[in-house]
Motif scaffolding. Structure first.
Motif, short mmCIF file in Angstrom:
data_model
loop_
_atom_site.label_atom_id
_atom_site.label_comp_id
_atom_site.label_asym_id
_atom_site.label_seq_id
_atom_site.Cartn_x
_atom_site.Cartn_y
_atom_site.Cartn_z
N LEU A 19 0.58 -0.93 0.11
CA LEU A 19 0.21 -0.08 -0.16
C LEU A 19 0.76 1.07 -0.01
N ILE A 21 1.77 5.24 1.11
CA ILE A 21 0.91 5.92 1.44
C ILE A 21 1.83 7.36 2.36
N ARG A 25 5.91 2.37 0.46
CA ARG A 25 5.37 1.29 0.13
C ARG A 25 5.21 0.36 1.09
N LEU A 26 4.66 0.15 2.27
CA LEU A 26 3.80 -0.07 3.49
C LEU A 26 3.44 -1.61 3.02
N SER A 28 0.03 -3.83 3.37
CA SER A 28 -0.85 -3.86 4.89
C SER A 28 -2.61 -5.07 4.08
N ILE A 30 -5.52 -4.52 4.76
CA ILE A 30 -6.72 -3.34 5.07
C ILE A 30 -8.37 -3.78 4.10
N ASP A 53 0.35 -6.54 9.59
CA ASP A 53 1.09 -5.63 11.33
C ASP A 53 0.36 -6.60 12.50
N CYS A 132 -5.86 3.31 12.47
CA CYS A 132 -4.78 4.09 12.48
C CYS A 132 -4.57 4.77 10.84
N LYS A 134 -3.11 3.96 7.94
CA LYS A 134 -3.73 3.24 6.60
C LYS A 134 -5.35 3.06 6.96
N ASN A 136 -7.04 5.48 7.22
CA ASN A 136 -7.30 7.17 7.11
C ASN A 136 -7.15 6.65 4.97
N ALA A 137 -6.10 6.78 4.73
CA ALA A 137 -5.36 6.29 3.85
C ALA A 137 -6.44 5.79 2.96
N VAL A 138 -6.98 4.60 3.07
CA VAL A 138 -7.88 3.38 2.38
C VAL A 138 -9.01 4.37 2.31
#
Length: 196
Positions: A19, A21, A25-26, A28, A30, A53, A132, A134, A136-138
């Motif tokens: 993902l 963000i 690059r992380l 995830s 979700i 995570d 979290c 993530k 917010n980003a999604v």
């Protein structure tokens, strides 16, 4: 008092994937998508589901994430107001990263320690979900976490007390636990503590 009618609307799983963000690059998981049932549920969650995570999602106490479908219109309206969607179609199940989309179980009436009996499966409510970065980003909403707190629309995590299967349309029988704190109370207590 347990709800008179509660059921599973949809069941979702998802794999961990990269993902992007803020240029980073992380990993995830979700992103969840509806799957046909029945789906096997073991001590660590639904078959075919992953968590990226484990310090905040997954494990024995957070094996399954349930989210009330009653909150989805709120998120849809907010996204339309921000110009994030052009169509008046409902958000898909799994949008919040939930495994179980439920109806009839809102945070003010769900208690930590309650058991949800779904056929042969028994789940126990353990904690509210906390937003979290993530999330917010999604959602595309930089203030999604704050909005979740203001609306107390967090959903809850569940531990698997007795493995079994789950499918859309299944009834949820709530067996009361100690009734010391609702999910809403636990969520607000945690968020207030973080703000201090």
């Amino acid at each position: 008092m347990p709800p008179e009618s509660a059921h599973i609307v949809s069941v979702q799983t998802g794999a961990a994937r990269p993902l992007l963000i803020g240029g980073r690059r992380l990993l995830s998981a979700i992103g969840k998508s509806p799957v046909p049932g029945p789906v096997a549920v073991g001590s660590l969650g639904l078959a075919g589901d992953e968590q990226a995570d484990l310090s905040v999602h997954g494990g024995l106490d957070k094996a399954v994430y349930a989210y009330p479908v009653e909150h989805l219109p709120f998120w849809h309206r907010l996204r339309r107001e921000r110009g994030l969607t052009l169509f008046d179609e409902p958000l898909p199940h799994g949008f919040m990263g939930e495994n179980l989309s439920t109806e009839g179980l809102l945070e003010h009436g769900v208690w930590i320690g309650d058991r949800w009996v779904i056929g042969d499966l028994v789940l126990r409510v353990t904690a509210p979900r906390e937003p979290c970065f993530k999330f917010n980003a999604v959602t595309g909403l930089p203030d999604a976490g704050r909005r979740m707190v203001e609306g107390v629309c967090c959903g809850c995590y569940l531990a698997v007390e007795r493995p079994g299967t789950v499918a859309a349309g299944a009834a949820i029988a709530v067996h009361p636990g100690p009734r010391g704190m609702t999910v809403a109370q636990a969520f607000l207590a945690k968020r207030i503590k973080h703000l201090r």
